[in-house]
Write a protein that holds these residues in place. Structure first.
Motif, PDB file in Angstrom:
ATOM      1  N   GLU A 139       0.763  -1.290  -0.088  1.00 22.04           N
ATOM      2  CA  GLU A 139       0.001   0.112   0.077  1.00 22.04           C
ATOM      3  C   GLU A 139       0.958   1.640  -0.046  1.00 22.04           C
ATOM      4  O   GLU A 139       2.199   1.040   0.656  1.00 22.04           O
ATOM      5  CB  GLU A 139      -0.887  -0.068   1.202  1.00 22.04           C
ATOM      6  CG  GLU A 139      -2.034  -0.930   1.440  1.00 22.04           C
ATOM      7  CD  GLU A 139      -2.588  -1.092   2.597  1.00 22.04           C
ATOM      8  OE1 GLU A 139      -3.994  -1.285   2.199  1.00 22.04           O
ATOM      9  OE2 GLU A 139      -2.113  -0.931   3.533  1.00 22.04           O
ATOM     10  N   LYS A 147      -5.241   5.348   2.730  1.00 25.79           N
ATOM     11  CA  LYS A 147      -4.140   4.490   1.987  1.00 25.79           C
ATOM     12  C   LYS A 147      -4.990   3.766   0.588  1.00 25.79           C
ATOM     13  O   LYS A 147      -6.422   4.069   0.505  1.00 25.79           O
ATOM     14  CB  LYS A 147      -4.004   3.289   2.838  1.00 25.79           C
ATOM     15  CG  LYS A 147      -3.833   4.189   4.145  1.00 25.79           C
ATOM     16  CD  LYS A 147      -3.108   1.968   5.108  1.00 25.79           C
ATOM     17  CE  LYS A 147      -4.125   1.883   5.693  1.00 25.79           C
ATOM     18  NZ  LYS A 147      -3.846   0.685   6.084  1.00 25.79           N
ATOM     19  N   ARG A 148      -4.222   3.065   0.179  1.00 22.31           N
ATOM     20  CA  ARG A 148      -4.776   2.549  -1.712  1.00 22.31           C
ATOM     21  C   ARG A 148      -3.229   1.887  -1.315  1.00 22.31           C
ATOM     22  O   ARG A 148      -2.333   1.872  -0.531  1.00 22.31           O
ATOM     23  CB  ARG A 148      -4.506   4.232  -2.380  1.00 22.31           C
ATOM     24  CG  ARG A 148      -3.155   4.508  -3.263  1.00 22.31           C
ATOM     25  CD  ARG A 148      -3.320   4.859  -4.394  1.00 22.31           C
ATOM     26  NE  ARG A 148      -2.126   5.627  -4.899  1.00 22.31           N
ATOM     27  CZ  ARG A 148      -1.006   5.004  -5.231  1.00 22.31           C
ATOM     28  NH1 ARG A 148      -0.869   3.542  -5.356  1.00 22.31           N
ATOM     29  NH2 ARG A 148      -0.322   5.838  -5.789  1.00 22.31           N
ATOM     30  N   ARG A 149      -3.791   0.481  -3.004  1.00 28.98           N
ATOM     31  CA  ARG A 149      -3.186  -0.574  -3.493  1.00 28.98           C
ATOM     32  C   ARG A 149      -2.029   0.694  -3.891  1.00 28.98           C
ATOM     33  O   ARG A 149      -2.343   0.479  -5.130  1.00 28.98           O
ATOM     34  CB  ARG A 149      -3.635  -1.117  -4.171  1.00 28.98           C
ATOM     35  CG  ARG A 149      -4.860  -2.158  -3.412  1.00 28.98           C
ATOM     36  CD  ARG A 149      -4.651  -3.203  -1.558  1.00 28.98           C
ATOM     37  NE  ARG A 149      -3.482  -3.864  -2.435  1.00 28.98           N
ATOM     38  CZ  ARG A 149      -2.392  -4.813  -2.003  1.00 28.98           C
ATOM     39  NH1 ARG A 149      -2.790  -4.360  -0.939  1.00 28.98           N
ATOM     40  NH2 ARG A 149      -1.722  -5.278  -2.634  1.00 28.98           N
TER      41      ARG A 149
END
Length: 658
Positions: A377, A456-458
């Motif tokens: 992430e 948050k993100r991938r």
């Protein structure tokens, strides 16, 4: 010969005029000052009267081309009409004709007084009515009046009575523009040696990504139950999600080098304002398309399909020149999927405004970086600053927070510590670590009164949007509604390329994938030539596709790709990556054999005609550019479909037992 009104001694709910009548000489939008003095015959729908006196009234007469003002002078006590312009005493009956009735009028064109002239078609003239014929009276209790645009009926009622709603000028103009664009499309593609070919509507069901509509037939096939008992099972057609396989087979045939059609397509998907269960694509395919090149600084397009790109850009430029009188650039901007997702949080970014997202993951304390890398992430930041984003500042204050994003308002007390104090960062720190989050704070240059969102993100990005990408759009929509932000009128076209070839992040395809990889575009999309080795080595998540989307103002209006023309590669994708079983692979047997018979490299694109038209017609819903659309639930309240079918009919199709 003058046409006079029907005798009006009886109530005006009379029968329709079922006898000869003169042909109209002009449409209601065709007359102008150069026609002054001409005798004309007009036909259309009578709109509400505006009475100036006992002897003088104005009526708008409307047809699908425009509106003409009618002037009606009634005979009063001791009138003195001129000899060459007789006034029929029955003209008084025009006031009793129900609004929205169809009438035919004969009269003379006059120039309007200067202070009453309008810039609209026929806005500088009026027609002095000499006689009229009531062709068909309207019911006085219609469900709504199409001409009353100030008190429009709700959409459900207008959809139920679509034949009345289509009488509105906006909708009839939309359909006329749609026809104009379709004509341009055919002309441009004909000039470029494309052949229009109709492909089948009734096909076989195949796992291409979306739910299909099935069509039962009375034909059956022999089968056996689990107990080995013979039985007859019903057979079905499927309506095509797109003409994908037929158009590829046309390229494989060698008989057609360049194909196109305005194709009807069907998908059993949940309704949205930009989605319909049946829709139209500008569909095209080309043989001998390129398979990529090294990117140049001046042009980051490095996948194949340059030939498709050239045709589409030429087509779009012609449409905007002829319909909008706008000259578009010679080349449209190009951006990779990864760049679009990182900077804008969307695979179809609206580039008309800034508010770019910043990836802060690599600038955080080492402990945070390690934790993020371990989970695959990163942390995105979206800042709205009063100093440089003034148009969006009020909207940012009022905007709800999207998903699990964290909202932080910058104050004098936290201007130096807001990032280190944020819950998003603190949750990732199990112990003090090297690095100073003030590096990110300084990079963003925020000040008291600014607002920051963290999420948050991938990493690398996946799917079609991120939390902050959706937050960004929400802020812009709210700012537009508040009137502080007005999108530029200039169209922002953008090619998005190098999508992941396969995905596990597409909710629309999850029901078919059942936990397996699915194709981001469709299973016939070719991998980037640089990633062929990664494909065969099983590094599926690293493989980029030769897939390109055309985006306009944040709306995807088209998508296409270079196709797999190598039968062994296509088989590998079916069996080893998508893990289709034997039955699923059998649905593509004819295509596999065609690839083995010397199929050329080929590629194409499908442009969403309805979405394109909704943008050209400046309407938010594609239902406004379709003559008979479905509701958001996929139903048709006009034709009452879908509808139950008698059990005896179901029995004939093998669906319902006796």
């Amino acid at each position: 010969m003058r046409v006079v009104a029907k005798a009006c001694s009886a109530p005006l709910r009379a029968l329709a005029h079922s006898a000869p009548f003169p042909s109209r000489s002009h449409t209601c939008g065709a007359l102008s000052s150069k026609d002054v003095g001409a005798r004309v015959v007009l036909a259309g729908w009578l709109l509400p009267e505006r009475k100036l006196s006992k002897s003088l009234s104005f009526f708008p007469l409307k047809d699908s081309y425009g509106t003409t003002q009618l002037v009606v002078q009634r005979r009063v006590a001791d009138p003195n009409p001129s000899a060459d312009q007789p006034v029929d005493p029955s003209l008084a009956a025009l006031s009793d004709v129900p609004v929205e009735s169809t009438v035919l009028v004969q009269g003379e064109v006059r120039l309007r007084p200067e202070n009453q002239r309008r810039p609209d078609p026929a806005g500088d003239i009026e027609v002095q009515v000499n006689s009229f014929t009531l062709l068909n009276p309207a019911d006085r209790n219609m469900p709504f009046l199409p001409s009353d645009t100030q008190n429009m009926a709700n959409e459900d009622l207008r959809t139920q009575y679509r034949y009345l709603d289509l009488r509105r000028s906006q909708l009839s103009a939309n359909l006329r523009k749609r026809s104009q664009v379709a004509h341009i499309v055919r002309n441009v593609l004909h000039e470029q040696d494309f052949i229009e070919v109709e492909t089948p509507i009734l096909l076989k069901s195949s796992p291409e990504g979306a739910r299909e509509f099935l069509v039962p037939t009375r034909a059956t096939a022999s089968a056996r139950t689990a107990d080995d008992v013979p039985k007859q099972q019903p057979l079905f057609y499927a309506l095509p999600q797109s003409p994908q396989q037929p158009k590829q087979l046309l390229m494989c045939s060698g008989g057609v080098d360049r194909y196109y059609q305005l194709a009807r397509c069907f998908r059993d998907e949940d309704g949205r304002k930009d989605r319909q269960p049946e829709f139209t694509q500008i569909d095209l395919e080309m043989a001998f398309v390129s398979w990529g090149s090294d990117a140049q600084p001046s042009d980051p397009w490095r996948i194949g399909g340059q030939e498709v790109r050239d045709v589409v850009e030429d087509l779009i430029r012609r449409i905007w020149a002829d319909v909008e009188s706008v000259a578009l650039p010679d080349r449209f901007r190009v951006m990779t999927y990864n760049e679009a997702m990182r900077r804008f949080g969307s695979d179809k970014p609206d580039t008309r405004f800034a508010l770019e997202i910043v990836d802060a993951g690599g600038r955080l304390p080492s402990g945070v970086v390690t934790a993020l890398q371990r989970s695959g992430e990163t942390i995105d930041c979206l800042a709205v600053r009063r100093s440089r984003d003034a148009a969006f500042s009020d909207a940012a204050q009022a905007s709800p927070t999207e998903g699990d994003a964290e909202r932080i308002e910058i104050t004098p007390a936290n201007v130096s510590s807001w990032l280190g104090d944020s819950e998003t960062v603190r949750r990732l720190l199990s112990h003090p670590a090297a690095g100073d989050p003030r590096d990110v704070a300084e990079m963003l240059s925020v000040a008291p009164g600014d607002i920051v969102w963290l999420a948050k993100r991938r990493d690398p990005p996946e799917g079609g949007s991120t939390v902050l990408g959706r937050q960004r759009l929400r802020i812009a929509e709210l700012a537009e509604a508040q009137g502080t932000y007005t999108p530029t009128a200039a169209p922002h076209f953008l090619w998005v390329t190098e999508f992941p070839l396969f995905t596990r992040a597409d909710e629309d395809k999850a029901f078919l994938a059942k936990g397996r990889w699915s194709s981001s575009h469709h299973p016939f999309t070719a991998p980037a030539w640089q990633d062929v080795e990664a494909l065969y080595e099983g590094r599926i998540g690293e493989v980029r596709g030769q897939h390109y989307d055309l985006v306009l103002n944040g709306v995807e209006i088209g998508g296409g790709s270079v196709r797999v023309h190598d039968a062994s590669m296509q088989e590998y994708i079916f069996s080893e990556v998508l893990q289709l079983d034997a039955r699923e692979r059998a649905a593509f047997g004819h295509l596999m054999h065609a690839l083995q018979c010397g199929a050329p490299p080929h590629g194409g694109i499908a442009l969403g005609f309805d979405r394109l038209m909704s943008i050209l017609c400046r309407t938010a819903s594609i239902r406004d550019v379709i003559a008979f659309p479905k509701t958001s639930a996929g139903t048709d309240t006009l034709f009452k479909s879908p509808a139950p079918v008698d059990r005896d009919i179901l029995y004939q199709y093998g669906i319902q037992p006796r």
